[in-house]
Motif scaffolding. Structure first.
Motif, PDB file in Angstrom:
ATOM      1  N   THR A  11      11.509  -4.816  -3.411  1.00  0.00           N
ATOM      2  CA  THR A  11      11.976  -3.755  -4.300  1.00  0.00           C
ATOM      3  C   THR A  11      13.222  -3.141  -3.673  1.00  0.00           C
ATOM      4  O   THR A  11      13.255  -2.887  -2.472  1.00  0.00           O
ATOM      5  N   TYR A  48      12.285  -2.956   0.133  1.00  0.00           N
ATOM      6  CA  TYR A  48      10.871  -2.799   0.476  1.00  0.00           C
ATOM      7  C   TYR A  48      10.139  -4.106   0.221  1.00  0.00           C
ATOM      8  O   TYR A  48      10.206  -4.652  -0.888  1.00  0.00           O
ATOM      9  N   ARG A 100       4.870  -4.933   3.414  1.00  0.00           N
ATOM     10  CA  ARG A 100       5.143  -3.516   3.119  1.00  0.00           C
ATOM     11  C   ARG A 100       6.136  -2.887   4.099  1.00  0.00           C
ATOM     12  O   ARG A 100       6.174  -1.671   4.254  1.00  0.00           O
ATOM     13  N   ALA A 101       6.949  -3.692   4.708  1.00  0.00           N
ATOM     14  CA  ALA A 101       7.970  -3.143   5.604  1.00  0.00           C
ATOM     15  C   ALA A 101       9.184  -2.716   4.793  1.00  0.00           C
ATOM     16  O   ALA A 101       9.567  -3.365   3.817  1.00  0.00           O
ATOM     17  N   TRP A 102       9.782  -1.596   5.218  1.00  0.00           N
ATOM     18  CA  TRP A 102      11.087  -1.203   4.688  1.00  0.00           C
ATOM     19  C   TRP A 102      12.142  -1.859   5.572  1.00  0.00           C
ATOM     20  O   TRP A 102      12.074  -1.767   6.806  1.00  0.00           O
ATOM     21  N   VAL A 139       8.839   1.011  11.416  1.00  0.00           N
ATOM     22  CA  VAL A 139       7.973  -0.018  10.862  1.00  0.00           C
ATOM     23  C   VAL A 139       6.800  -0.331  11.774  1.00  0.00           C
ATOM     24  O   VAL A 139       5.652  -0.353  11.367  1.00  0.00           O
TER      25      VAL A 139
END
Lengths: 993, 91
Positions: free
Chosen positions: B17, B55, B61-63, B84
């Protein structure tokens, strides 16, 4: 069977004469063979007229033998499988095929719409813009329907597609587009080099132009070389050859789109098989060996059935053993066109004449003409006499000015070849002009891609093999494969000589874009009116905008424009190339994601039980939630919902609230972290307590709300709304990883791990005691309002219990591991029988929250502040939190903001509707005095009337004021009273009791 | 487009995302309204190399901080955001 195919040669061709196939075109029965396309089978049966043109309804025949076809578009199949605008030239023949011509009425031969030709002067470029400007209201009512009837292509089926489509991924080192000599040589080199290879071929047969043009490779006939090469490729472990597969798009990062027509060549797909499959192929390298497209020359009558591309004509003769004409004339400006003469003579056909625009036809060609007894005329075709039955006579302007006539029933045309530059140009690449072939060739390509052979402007067989092989070997190497590619196949070099010729002046319509009926005079008109830029030319005349995307017309169109505007062709330039290369059905893009599989469906842990109870479900995002549980004898939803609410308020009920987002927050800094994301403070929350929290966006607007509990010193359990579950998780991860990396905190999404039920009503505690272990103290002292802790259930299952209430009654929320959700709900029903336990759905949930004045989605609508919701006091002034500064902006704290208020109709029998606008009493409704609107409504069983919440200007200061509700959507006007949003138990005694 | 996630390897665009500009940092507590306003609303519309947040919601689910050329979609580097991993700054 051949007797029924009068235009089928007695021998030759790549068709299986032992496999006859029957088919129907416009209701008439015909026969063909396995290996035919619909086009070749129509030609075998002497069908020359296959369609009517888009605007003028001109009779049209078959122009090409490939996917560039602009003319021979048919409706293939019937009923729900009817597929409009299908190219007869690529539709494989199968037994039972049904096709119908398009854009004609009442019949193809007698098309009344052909009168459009008489009105041709008004159908010129830009006619939509000029002719139908006024009066404006006539556009939708009169002009558009009339034009849609008269102009157009095929009809869509109008009913759901009964077939399945699939989507798949593939990964490889080297992707190759095209199986002509260059593509096969590339596959050979890359495969031998040890690369994982995928080769996509649009056709059902492999070999590209070799299938029609033959030639000698490594001293053997091309057909033998193909057989040998395919055998070698089949023996290589990692080479995959996909026929009937068009590479249609190039995307970022070496991703390619391909459409595999898995079962388009059958009457219907076999059971459990898909019709088409959309591939996304990820390749380290791509070799484009997509060939070239022969281009027409624009002259008067060039759309007469029987006028055909020279290469297509020899494809029909050599590959399909059919004769598009008995007596063929050739109009060429290049050496390659003469191959058609050789092929035709080889098949015993008659050549009427060759009209060659080049001044220097070789002695060798002249000798061939003398031997075969046909004339070589130096000049151009200036007109064609004929009609729907085909070509009769050809008018020739000889170099020097004299005129001549040639009698022929077929005219092969070659204006040269345009490399297929689509794939190499899809990243906004602009091809460059190459003078010696008078065509655009790729000028670079997207990363990892290279064009070879005819697609790269190298038309000779030897060049194709050499370039393809070298590119295949290099691609394997750069993909990290080090095998030995061996030596390249070879063939003799061939000279390609061409004198550019785009347009021959003459009387009558000369078509540039056959599919969109764009003529040379349309381009002249566009130039006169100032639409000289190619992008303007395209949009003004619609040149190249039909389903064929101008494959045969774009270059000729811009060459004519270049000549008119006194510029060179490269100065004029090309339009932007965009995928897809061929039309791709939406069904293929959708794949299995249609109907009930359009998106994933999430079922709550109690779903199956609720379904057994006959619950009515509502879609909430991906979830299906029980909306209410109708009982026998109830006449409508309102009766069921009212019963459920009354049962809860007077006894006990339960509701599945598992759809709420649930996040475990662990770590020594968990409290400090939550202080940053919520407007209120959580670090000071006692272990064993729950608290309502509100989050803002950084711009100060409310983002989400929910209850968060502290289960241990370093462990919080956070809930979100159903709608924002995923987004809040993403937001919290952003806060944790990006904004506040200094905090020692971890987040775990546990939405799917816990089944959660609200148990509400005066008897809630009594019911709960039936499922919770006796040792647990559930008394008001032992487990007061806003308590939160782990408890043991009967049988030892650990559950999380929260004393929170959305309904306003004494209520608990209980979480059990999701796998026990179904058992818990069945137990609650069993144990609750003595208490008259009643399951309730989202409607009753909504009624009770409105009665209590709790805000939800309609109020948390992305425009409201905490203060608007009446929650302004929750905003801590002692700490930093997301949205703190922006929430203080002047407009967000203005006194005249629309704020949440209760609303009830003055007439108690009246139904309140959400969406109604609030207007000061006595004023005429309008945008200037619109003071807000009704956000949520319900019928309140407690008050026995409709009530609602609304966002109303200064609402809290106006409690008791009578205002006007204006609902123009439903045509309703009535008076309502502004009141406190808490309609029920305002001091909250019931939930604390 | 494909992004090489430092934790999961090369993955397809659909797993990620997009958020946007990774250049501006959230102003510290006590920053003025103007500073916060700039942080929330003022964005460069870069034609060329840009540092962006993505994202990996379909994976770990890491940015991620992704350096991407907005003209060519070419990605030159991918780094995990500061917070993270399990490693945390000293408190």
């Amino acid at each position: 069977m051949t007797s029924s195919q009068p235009y089928r040669l007695v021998s030759g061709g790549l068709i299986d004469r032992a496999a006859p196939l029957g088919f129907r075109f416009d209701g008439k029965s015909f026969a063909g063979f396995q290996g035919d396309t619909l086009a070749s089978a129509l030609i075998a049966n002497g069908v020359k007229l296959v369609g009517r043109s888009f605007k003028y309804h001109r009779p049209r025949g078959i122009l090409t033998a490939g996917s560039e076809e602009p003319n021979a578009l048919v409706e293939l199949r019937s009923g729900a499988r009817r597929e409009p605008n299908t190219k007869a030239t690529t539709a494989e023949l199968y037994d039972g095929l049904e096709a119908a011509s398009q854009n004609r009425w009442p019949s193809l031969r007698h098309d009344l719409m052909a009168v459009n030709q008489l009105f041709a002067p008004i159908f010129v470029a830009g006619f939509y813009y000029k002719t139908f400007m006024w009066p404006a209201r006539f556009w939708e009512a009169v002009y558009e329907p009339a034009i849609r009837r008269a102009a157009g292509l095929g009809r869509a089926a109008g009913v759901a597609d009964p077939d399945h489509y699939d989507k798949a991924w593939a990964h490889c080192d080297v992707l190759i587009a095209g199986s002509g000599p260059a593509g096969l040589a590339a596959a050979l080199a890359a495969g031998r080099g040890g690369a994982r290879v995928i080769l996509c071929e649009e056709d059902f047969a492999l070999g590209g132009r070799l299938l029609a043009d033959g030639g000698m490779i490594d001293g053997a006939p091309a057909a033998e070389w193909i057989t040998r090469t395919l055998a070698e490729l089949a023996a290589l472990p990692d080479v995959r050859i996909m026929t009937r597969t068009t590479l249609f798009g190039v995307y970022d990062g070496g991703t390619y789109g391909a459409l595999e027509r898995v079962n388009d060549h059958l009457l219907s797909p076999p059971e459990h098989q898909v019709r088409q499959r959309l591939w996304r192929i990820v390749a380290k390298r791509c070799v484009v060996a997509a060939g070239a497209i022969e281009r027409p020359i624009v002259f008067a009558g060039n759309d007469t059935p029987g006028v055909m591309m020279a290469s297509a004509m020899r494809t029909y003769v050599a590959r399909y053993a059919v004769t598009p004409a008995k007596r063929i004339a050739l109009f060429t400006n290049n050496e390659d066109g003469w191959r058609t003469v050789e092929t035709a003579l080889g098949a015993g056909l008659q050549i009427a004449a060759v009209i060659d625009a080049r001044p220097d036809v070789s002695a060798e060609r002249r000798a061939l003409a003398a031997k075969a007894g046909f004339a070589v005329l130096n000049g151009s075709v200036s007109g064609v006499e004929g009609g729907k039955d085909g070509v009769r006579k050809i008018a020739v302007s000889l170099t020097g000015g004299a005129r001549a006539e040639v009698e022929a029933d077929g005219l092969a045309v070659s204006g040269g070849w345009n490399p297929a530059v689509g794939l190499t140009s899809y990243h906004r690449g602009r091809p460059k002009w190459q003078d010696d072939i008078a065509a655009f060739v790729p000028d670079g390509a997207p990363p990892g891609m290279v064009a070879v052979g005819a697609a790269n402007g190298a038309f000779g067989l030897g060049d194709c093999l050499r370039q393809g092989f070298a590119a295949g070997a290099a691609a394997a190497q750069s993909a990290g494969r080090s095998g030995n590619a061996g030596t390249s196949p070879t063939a003799d070099e061939e000279a390609f000589s061409l004198t550019p010729l785009w347009h021959v002046a003459g009387k009558g319509k000369a078509f540039v874009d056959y599919q969109h009926d764009v003529t040379a005079s349309d381009i002249e008109l566009a130039q006169r009116e100032g639409f000289e830029s190619v992008e303007h030319l395209k949009r003004y005349t619609t040149l190249g905008m039909a389903t064929d995307q101008g494959k045969t017309s774009n270059v000729a169109g811009l060459a004519i424009m270049a000549a008119l505007s006194g510029k060179s062709i490269p100065e004029t330039g090309t339009t932007i190339y965009r995928p897809p290369y061929v039309p791709v059905a939406i069904g293929a893009f959708a794949g299995h994601h249609r109907d009930e599989n359009f998106h994933a469906t999430r079922l709550t842990p109690s779903h199956h039980w609720a379904a057994e109870q006959g619950a009515v479900f509502v879609d909430t995002g991906l979830w299906k939630r029980a909306q209410w549980y109708p009982r026998a004898g109830e006449k409508d939803w309102l009766e069921s919902v009212t019963r459920e609410v009354k049962a809860v308020r007077s006894g006990v009920g339960f509701c599945d609230v598992s759809t709420l987002g649930k996040i475990d927050v662990h770590g020594p800094d968990a409290g400090a972290f939550l202080d940053r994301v919520y407007i209120n403070t959580f670090s000071n929350l006692a272990v064993g307590k729950a608290r309502y929290g509100l989050m803002l966006r950084e711009d100060g607007i409310v983002y989400d709300d929910g209850t968060t509990s502290r289960l241990a010193e370093d462990h919080y359990f956070l809930t979100t709304t159903t709608a924002k579950a995923g987004l809040v998780m993403q937001h919290l991860e952003f806060c944790r990883q990006v904004l506040f990396p200094e905090f020692d905190v971890q987040l775990t999404s546990v939405s799917d791990q816990w089944a959660q039920f609200s148990i509400a009503g005066p008897s809630a505690r009594e019911l709960l005691k039936q499922v919770v272990d006796e040792s647990e103290d559930l008394s008001n002292e032992g487990f007061p309002f806003m308590g939160a802790r782990e408890v043991a259930l009967h049988g030892g299952i650990r559950a999380r219990l929260f004393r929170i209430s959305f309904s306003g009654e004494m209520a608990f929320e209980i979480s059990v591991p999701a796998r026990y959700g179904d058992a818990l709900v069945r137990n609650l029903m069993l144990a609750g029988k003595p208490f008259g336990v009643t399951p309730y759905g989202t409607e009753a949930l909504g009624v009770m929250r409105i009665e209590k004045g709790h805000v939800a989605g309609p109020e948390l609508n992305g425009t409201t502040t905490a203060a608007d919701l009446g929650l302004g006091k929750m905003m801590s002034t002692k700490k930093d939190f997301i949205g703190r500064v922006m929430a203080g902006r002047e407009a967000l704290v203005a006194p005249d903001r629309q704020v949440v208020v209760g609303i009830k109709p003055v007439d108690k029998t009246r139904r309140l509707r959400s969406g109604a606008h609030i207007i000061p009493k006595g004023e005429t409704p309008g945008p200037d005095n619109d003071q807000g609107y009704v956000t949520s409504v319900c019928f309140s069983p407690v008050l026995d009337q409709w009530i609602g919440l609304g966002l109303v200007e200064r609402g809290r200061e106006r409690i008791g004021e009578i205002v006007h509700a204006h609902d123009p959507l439903r045509g309703e006007d009535y008076d309502v009273e502004l009141c406190s949003p808490v309609f029920y138990d305002p001091d909250g005694g019931r939930q604390r009791g | 487009m494909r992004i090489v996630c430092p934790f999961c390897g090369e993955r397809e665009l659909g797993e990620f995302t997009y958020l946007g500009d990774a250049k501006s940092a959230r102003p510290a507590a006590g920053a003025s309204e103007d500073e916060v306003f700039d942080y929330v609303y003022m964005r460069d519309n870069v034609a060329g190399p840009m540092s962006e947040y993505w994202y990996h919601g379909g994976g770990c689910r890491a940015w991620l901080k992704v350096a991407r050329n907005t003209l060519t979609h070419e990605i030159s580097s991918v780094e995990p955001a500061a917070g993270v991993g399990a490693k945390q700054a000293a408190r």
